[in-house]
Design an enzyme around this catalytic site. Sequence first.
Site, mmCIF file in Angstrom:
data_model
loop_
_atom_site.group_PDB
_atom_site.id
_atom_site.type_symbol
_atom_site.label_atom_id
_atom_site.label_comp_id
_atom_site.label_asym_id
_atom_site.label_seq_id
_atom_site.Cartn_x
_atom_site.Cartn_y
_atom_site.Cartn_z
ATOM 1 N N GLU A 133 42.658 -32.548 -27.222
ATOM 2 C CA GLU A 133 43.256 -32.421 -25.879
ATOM 3 C C GLU A 133 43.973 -31.090 -25.712
ATOM 4 O OE1 GLU A 133 45.693 -35.866 -25.099
ATOM 5 O OE2 GLU A 133 44.009 -37.210 -25.547
ATOM 6 N N HIS A 187 44.701 -38.401 -20.047
ATOM 7 C CA HIS A 187 45.734 -39.056 -20.868
ATOM 8 C C HIS A 187 46.917 -39.539 -20.013
ATOM 9 C CE1 HIS A 187 47.360 -39.296 -25.254
ATOM 10 N NE2 HIS A 187 47.837 -40.289 -24.507
ATOM 11 N N ARG A 245 43.601 -42.959 -29.071
ATOM 12 C CA ARG A 245 43.655 -41.543 -29.423
ATOM 13 C C ARG A 245 42.226 -41.034 -29.517
ATOM 14 N NH1 ARG A 245 48.102 -41.613 -27.954
ATOM 15 N NH2 ARG A 245 50.014 -40.993 -29.027
HETATM 16 C C1 DGY Z 1 51.566 -43.046 -26.466
HETATM 17 O O1 DGY Z 1 52.703 -43.415 -26.196
HETATM 18 O O2 DGY Z 1 51.153 -42.959 -27.604
HETATM 19 C C2 DGY Z 1 50.702 -42.715 -25.301
HETATM 20 O O3 DGY Z 1 49.515 -42.126 -25.674
HETATM 21 C C3 DGY Z 1 51.472 -41.858 -24.324
HETATM 22 O O4 DGY Z 1 50.863 -42.049 -23.100
#
Ligand code: DGY
Length: 326
Positions: free
Chosen positions: A273, A291, A244
């Site tokens: 984002e 992402h 993240r």
């Molecule tokens: C998640 O599942 O947390 C991912 O970031 C999605 O791609």
Amino acid sequence: MSPAAGRAGVVVLSTLPGDAVERLRAEHDVRYRDEDSQVPPGELPMLLAGADAVVVTLSQRVDEAFLDATGPQLKVAANVAVGYDNVDVAACRERGVVVTNTPGVLTDATADIAFALVLMTTRRLGEAEREVRTGRPWTWGIFHLIGVSVQGRTIGIIGPGAIGLATARRARAFGMDVLLSGRSAPDPDAVAELGARVVDLDTLLAESDVVSVHAPLGPQTRHLVDADALARMKPTAYLVNTARGPVVDEAALVAALDAGTIAGAGLDVYEDEPHVHPGLLARDDVVLLPHVGSATIETRTAMADLATDNVLAVLAGRDPLTPVRG
Ligand code: DGY
């Protein structure tokens, strides 16, 4: 929503692949927003009102306002993602709403992208692709777009959960040594299989040639990789983040790159984002992806299926398959 007798009202807020929506429709009344984009905030209350179950993606915040708009009948919020920092789990728990996520099914796809970023940064592949695509003149040369080999170098995995360990396996296959550091102890069998060393964060930062971030976002991990952490890395080292964005202090990363504190970075995720820090956009030593960690049709279908299984289980009075306990 006023579902027919014996059926529940399910709201799906964005397009899902496969037959997830048909499976929900077979048992319940479904309000399906078949659009692959964030819901305009003004439309949310109308979509959510009266739902017994909601299926959301990670760009949708599930907070007090969302829960108020949905109503007290809500039983389950199924996040189509393994990360659930978009969901106020405590607020859901207080209202008796079960939260579920999609662990396991996106491990390999995300680890593939993490290791792709390792190769893209160390071998300067973003820069190389841009050179060809923009028609800049080039010829084969000894030092032309010269990078560094990963073989014999060390990868440090911050957050050795399933995705971190899967990334470490890929790194091993490419001849890298593995360091692991996290808040909980990694699976000892995986540590042995990888021939990895479990170390504290400072050691990992100081000894790694590539630092790959896999820690989930939470109060303890926000800006875990800050100016201090970046200063501990080797000036020849690369940072990769597929977890993240806010786990890395983006402004501090830009400053570290400007100062030559580290050699480069590969990012799939960002603090805010889809906004990307302008200081990253102009840099050739940074690879930027939008992402896409889990973006394969197989993986996204499995994520939608698991979210659907969770909704159907809770609405049938059974335990969800993958509840969030946080
Ligand atoms: C998640 O599942 O947390 C991912 O970031 C999605 O791609």
